[in-house]
Design an enzyme around this catalytic site. Structure first.
Site, PDB file in Angstrom:
ATOM      1  N   GLU A 164      10.072  -8.257  49.408  1.00 42.75           N
ATOM      2  CA  GLU A 164       9.794  -9.315  48.568  1.00 42.75           C
ATOM      3  C   GLU A 164      11.130  -9.002  47.785  1.00 42.75           C
ATOM      4  O   GLU A 164      11.714  -8.206  48.038  1.00 42.75           O
ATOM      5  CB  GLU A 164       9.226  -7.908  46.696  1.00 42.75           C
ATOM      6  CG  GLU A 164       9.195  -7.861  45.402  1.00 42.75           C
ATOM      7  CD  GLU A 164       9.280  -7.163  44.989  1.00 42.75           C
ATOM      8  OE1 GLU A 164       8.955  -5.763  44.854  1.00 42.75           O
ATOM      9  OE2 GLU A 164       9.996  -7.393  43.543  1.00 42.75           O
ATOM     10  N   ARG A 176      18.596  -8.427  49.618  1.00 39.34           N
ATOM     11  CA  ARG A 176      17.540  -8.380  50.137  1.00 39.34           C
ATOM     12  C   ARG A 176      17.460 -10.558  50.776  1.00 39.34           C
ATOM     13  O   ARG A 176      17.148 -10.329  52.118  1.00 39.34           O
ATOM     14  CB  ARG A 176      16.516  -8.266  49.082  1.00 39.34           C
ATOM     15  CG  ARG A 176      16.562  -7.753  49.034  1.00 39.34           C
ATOM     16  CD  ARG A 176      15.125  -6.530  48.491  1.00 39.34           C
ATOM     17  NE  ARG A 176      15.048  -5.080  47.576  1.00 39.34           N
ATOM     18  CZ  ARG A 176      13.364  -4.579  47.138  1.00 39.34           C
ATOM     19  NH1 ARG A 176      12.718  -5.599  47.287  1.00 39.34           N
ATOM     20  NH2 ARG A 176      13.284  -2.987  47.058  1.00 39.34           N
ATOM     21  N   ARG A 210      15.681  -1.219  51.937  1.00 37.45           N
ATOM     22  CA  ARG A 210      15.086  -1.687  51.104  1.00 37.45           C
ATOM     23  C   ARG A 210      16.001  -1.482  49.720  1.00 37.45           C
ATOM     24  O   ARG A 210      15.950  -2.629  49.000  1.00 37.45           O
ATOM     25  CB  ARG A 210      13.972  -3.105  50.719  1.00 37.45           C
ATOM     26  CG  ARG A 210      12.723  -2.056  50.403  1.00 37.45           C
ATOM     27  CD  ARG A 210      11.757  -2.099  51.056  1.00 37.45           C
ATOM     28  NE  ARG A 210      10.810  -1.749  49.910  1.00 37.45           N
ATOM     29  CZ  ARG A 210      10.119  -0.921  50.093  1.00 37.45           C
ATOM     30  NH1 ARG A 210       9.936  -0.511  51.815  1.00 37.45           N
ATOM     31  NH2 ARG A 210       9.216   0.194  49.623  1.00 37.45           N
ATOM     32  N   HIS A 211      15.906  -0.299  49.597  1.00 33.97           N
ATOM     33  CA  HIS A 211      16.663   0.217  48.053  1.00 33.97           C
ATOM     34  C   HIS A 211      18.474   0.536  48.156  1.00 33.97           C
ATOM     35  O   HIS A 211      18.552   1.271  48.992  1.00 33.97           O
ATOM     36  CB  HIS A 211      15.629   1.153  47.354  1.00 33.97           C
ATOM     37  CG  HIS A 211      14.514   0.253  46.616  1.00 33.97           C
ATOM     38  ND1 HIS A 211      12.953   1.522  47.869  1.00 33.97           N
ATOM     39  CD2 HIS A 211      13.980   0.251  45.701  1.00 33.97           C
ATOM     40  CE1 HIS A 211      12.397   0.198  46.968  1.00 33.97           C
ATOM     41  NE2 HIS A 211      12.501  -0.246  46.070  1.00 33.97           N
ATOM     42  N   ARG A 267      20.581   0.607  38.988  1.00 39.27           N
ATOM     43  CA  ARG A 267      18.090   1.699  38.836  1.00 39.27           C
ATOM     44  C   ARG A 267      18.598   2.713  39.464  1.00 39.27           C
ATOM     45  O   ARG A 267      19.080   2.732  40.410  1.00 39.27           O
ATOM     46  CB  ARG A 267      17.956   0.733  39.843  1.00 39.27           C
ATOM     47  CG  ARG A 267      17.439  -1.117  40.129  1.00 39.27           C
ATOM     48  CD  ARG A 267      16.192  -1.019  39.207  1.00 39.27           C
ATOM     49  NE  ARG A 267      16.404  -2.068  38.306  1.00 39.27           N
ATOM     50  CZ  ARG A 267      15.601  -3.106  38.982  1.00 39.27           C
ATOM     51  NH1 ARG A 267      14.326  -3.139  39.388  1.00 39.27           N
ATOM     52  NH2 ARG A 267      15.490  -4.204  38.372  1.00 39.27           N
ATOM     53  N   GLU A 306      16.642   4.897  41.140  1.00 37.07           N
ATOM     54  CA  GLU A 306      15.442   4.985  41.893  1.00 37.07           C
ATOM     55  C   GLU A 306      16.171   5.579  42.729  1.00 37.07           C
ATOM     56  O   GLU A 306      16.785   5.786  43.536  1.00 37.07           O
ATOM     57  CB  GLU A 306      15.315   4.046  41.989  1.00 37.07           C
ATOM     58  CG  GLU A 306      14.985   2.708  41.295  1.00 37.07           C
ATOM     59  CD  GLU A 306      14.382   1.489  41.373  1.00 37.07           C
ATOM     60  OE1 GLU A 306      14.707   1.414  42.620  1.00 37.07           O
ATOM     61  OE2 GLU A 306      13.624   1.109  40.771  1.00 37.07           O
ATOM     62  N   SER A 316      10.916 -11.203  41.570  1.00 37.48           N
ATOM     63  CA  SER A 316       9.260 -10.833  40.602  1.00 37.48           C
ATOM     64  C   SER A 316       9.792 -12.104  39.446  1.00 37.48           C
ATOM     65  O   SER A 316      11.519 -11.779  39.138  1.00 37.48           O
ATOM     66  CB  SER A 316      10.072  -9.237  40.079  1.00 37.48           C
ATOM     67  OG  SER A 316       9.177  -8.488  40.934  1.00 37.48           O
TER      68      SER A 316
HETATM   69  P1  AMO Z   1      12.801  -6.316  39.827  1.00 35.12           P
HETATM   70  O1  AMO Z   1      12.608  -4.773  38.813  1.00 35.12           O
HETATM   71  O2  AMO Z   1      11.770  -6.489  40.420  1.00 35.12           O
HETATM   72  O3  AMO Z   1      12.158  -7.587  38.369  1.00 35.12           O
HETATM   73  O4  AMO Z   1      13.901  -6.778  40.841  1.00 35.12           O
HETATM   74  C1  AMO Z   1      13.953  -8.098  40.602  1.00 35.12           C
HETATM   75  C2  AMO Z   1      14.356  -8.324  42.333  1.00 35.12           C
HETATM   76  O5  AMO Z   1      15.755  -7.179  42.403  1.00 35.12           O
HETATM   77  C3  AMO Z   1      15.270  -6.866  43.601  1.00 35.12           C
HETATM   78  N1  AMO Z   1      15.661  -5.132  43.323  1.00 35.12           N
HETATM   79  C4  AMO Z   1      15.858  -4.119  44.520  1.00 35.12           C
HETATM   80  N2  AMO Z   1      17.196  -4.920  44.832  1.00 35.12           N
HETATM   81  C5  AMO Z   1      18.250  -3.430  45.820  1.00 35.12           C
HETATM   82  N3  AMO Z   1      17.405  -2.402  45.760  1.00 35.12           N
HETATM   83  C6  AMO Z   1      17.041  -1.866  44.417  1.00 35.12           C
HETATM   84  N4  AMO Z   1      16.788  -0.672  44.375  1.00 35.12           N
HETATM   85  C7  AMO Z   1      16.106  -3.554  44.117  1.00 35.12           C
HETATM   86  N5  AMO Z   1      14.807  -2.700  43.083  1.00 35.12           N
HETATM   87  C8  AMO Z   1      15.084  -4.909  42.693  1.00 35.12           C
HETATM   88  C9  AMO Z   1      14.258  -7.495  43.998  1.00 35.12           C
HETATM   89  C10 AMO Z   1      13.702  -7.584  43.360  1.00 35.12           C
HETATM   90  O6  AMO Z   1      12.506  -8.098  43.554  1.00 35.12           O
HETATM   91  N6  AMO Z   1      13.255  -8.196  34.917  1.00 35.12           N
HETATM   92  C11 AMO Z   1      12.439  -8.115  36.375  1.00 35.12           C
HETATM   93  C12 AMO Z   1      12.856  -9.963  36.578  1.00 35.12           C
HETATM   94  C13 AMO Z   1      12.183 -10.780  36.236  1.00 35.12           C
HETATM   95  O7  AMO Z   1      11.187 -10.721  35.656  1.00 35.12           O
HETATM   96  O8  AMO Z   1      12.930 -12.140  35.627  1.00 35.12           O
HETATM   97  C14 AMO Z   1      13.323  -7.541  37.523  1.00 35.12           C
HETATM   98  O9  AMO Z   1      13.436  -6.986  37.004  1.00 35.12           O
HETATM   99  O10 AMO Z   1      14.828  -8.154  45.103  1.00 35.12           O
END
Ligand code: AMO
Length: 440
Positions: free
Chosen positions: A363, A414, A225-226, A217, A219, A366
């Site tokens: 969270e 997480r 948490r990221h 990611r 981001e 998702s």
């Molecule tokens: P989403 O983008 O919400 O959904 O990601 C799913 C889960 O991944 C974790 N997560 C992260 N953990 C650490 N660092 C990050 N930057 C980060 N971003 C996300 C979280 C999050 O809930 N395709 C959809 C999933 C689906 O619908 O099946 C998706 O990627 O725990």
């Protein structure tokens, strides 16, 4: 003589053993030298007396992190000298022979022999190869390993096929800006920010699939948490009647993971004073209901129909107080905050058949039901102001007959962060990557 592991010693009182490991710390008391030796199974106290001349001379050289082999006699520690805190605390080894296998070539930048390291996060991460050797830090990854095992075991028991999907993609398909670009021979390529499209393809082949895979990611977040590279626990299942079935499956998965961690990682949980409630009946409420609760009970108003990190923390507090649950599902997110592939709700198409799963304030997953009808999907891509031509390969999945399906993406780090109460998610990765950190 074969090597013994340190955790075997309590059963070997009166016997000779050969141990191997790292010097956790050396302490000198008068003429006696004490070494705490550490291997993968634990830590034990060894004592070296001057009479054993060779061993004593070798012991005098030892410093923390020397790698040694030691032979000696296992003895019961005198009553008052026992250390109740560890399983090997009732015994010690009276050393007869020491062989140095390797010595550090530099002064250690940090002392890792303490139970609690208490280091600044950056120091902890900068010196990662060393700090990971600390017993309590290492315990995070014992729990993590158990989570991965439990996830795999449960998914397989539920008849999900394990798949691995490509992480190098030709296009930044999901329409987000959070893709890393890489150079791929003569072309540009992108690192996968989710296995979404491929797991859906998998659901059209195997019905039920799961993947443990790396997610990238791009981001620019600076939060606890990221991270920019994490491990996703994804799943996708076909022939569902509604998205409650996905939540049922995820709930059973989490119940199993929690149960296994409690059963197999009691010592690690104790180190972190982690308390885990058994999972039974995770509350499920609509996002809009959650926002009303936040407003009424916590005086917190959101500007739009969405929830922020403080809201997630508070609604988890509410779930704990009112349902005695560490988890809560929030459902029916509005269309505009969910991806184009999300199934719109029949009763009100402004909302989607999707959910987030929150655990101890954060969270962790998702998911939801996906659109499986080709024409509806093309229309929805347009509604999200995206171009269906950019989704040619993805749309192929739906041209050939696709059952109703859905799934989830769980963030593995997480889960362990919240289970153990770690301040930052970065503590839950061996070598985390964030905006500033690409090393070690
Ligand atoms: P989403 O983008 O919400 O959904 O990601 C799913 C889960 O991944 C974790 N997560 C992260 N953990 C650490 N660092 C990050 N930057 C980060 N971003 C996300 C979280 C999050 O809930 N395709 C959809 C999933 C689906 O619908 O099946 C998706 O990627 O725990």
């Amino acid at each position: 003589m074969r090597r013994n592991l340190i955790n075997e010693t309590p059963n070997l009182i009166g016997q000779k053993v050969k141990l191997a490991g790292w010097v956790n710390v050396r302490r000198d008391h008068g003429k006696l030298i004490f070494i705490d030796l550490r291997d993968r199974s634990g830590i034990i106290q060894m004592v070296i007396i001057p009479d054993k001349e060779d061993a004593y001379a070798a012991a005098k050289e030892l410093r923390s992190e020397y790698v040694i082999e030691a032979e000696g006699l296992v003895k019961k520690r005198p009553g008052g000298a026992a250390n109740e805190k560890i399983s090997t605390g009732g015994v010690e080894v009276e050393v007869e022979k020491i062989k140095i296998l390797s010595a550090p070539t530099v002064e250690l930048p940090v002392d890792i022999s303490e139970d609690d390291l208490n280091l600044h996060l950056e120091t902890l991460l900068d010196n990662r190869v060393l700090t990971l050797r600390n017993k309590k830090v290492k315990a995070i990854f014992t729990v993590y390993s158990e989570i991965l095992k439990a996830y795999t075991d449960f998914m397989k028991a539920e008849d999900f096929t394990e798949i691995k999907t490509p992480k190098i993609l030709s296009a930044a398909t999901e329409g987000g800006a959070n893709f890393f670009k890489i150079s791929y021979f003569e072309r540009e390529a992108f690192l996968a920010q989710s296995p979404q499209f491929y797991k859906q393809a998998g659901a059209g082949i195997f019905e039920r699939v799961f993947e443990i895979g790396t997610v990238f990611r791009a981001e620019p977040h600076f939060t606890t948490r990221h991270v920019n590279e994490y491990t996703g626990l994804d799943a996708e299942m076909s022939f569902i009647e509604n998205f409650s079935e996905i939540m049922d499956e995820l709930e059973m998965t989490m119940a199993y993971i929690i149960k296994e961690v409690q059963k197999n990682c009691a010592e690690e949980l104790e180190m972190y004073k982690a308390e885990l409630l058994p999972v039974k009946g995770i509350p499920r409420i609509r996002l809009t209901e959650a926002l009303e609760i936040l407003d009424k009970e916590y005086g917190k108003k959101m500007e739009t129909v969405d929830i922020d990190s403080e809201g997630e923390r508070l609604i988890c507090e509410w779930a704990k107080k009112n349902h005695n649950s560490d988890f809560i599902f929030l459902t029916h997110y509005p269309t505009n905050v969910r991806p184009f592939y999300s199934m719109p709700s029949k009763e009100d198409p402004r909302f989607t058949e999707t959910f987030d799963l929150l655990f101890k304030g954060l969270e962790i997953a998702s998911g939801g039901q996906r659109i499986h009808d080709y024409n509806q999907l093309v229309e929805n891509i347009k509604k999200h102001h995206l171009n269906p031509d950019d989704f040619e390969h993805y749309l192929d999945i739906f041209k050939f007959g696709m059952p109703p399906h859905g799934g989830w993406g769980l963030g593995s780090e997480r889960i362990v962060q919240k289970m153990l109460g770690l301040k930052s998610i970065k503590e839950a990765l061996l070598f985390p990557r964030d905006v500033k950190r690409l090393t070690p």
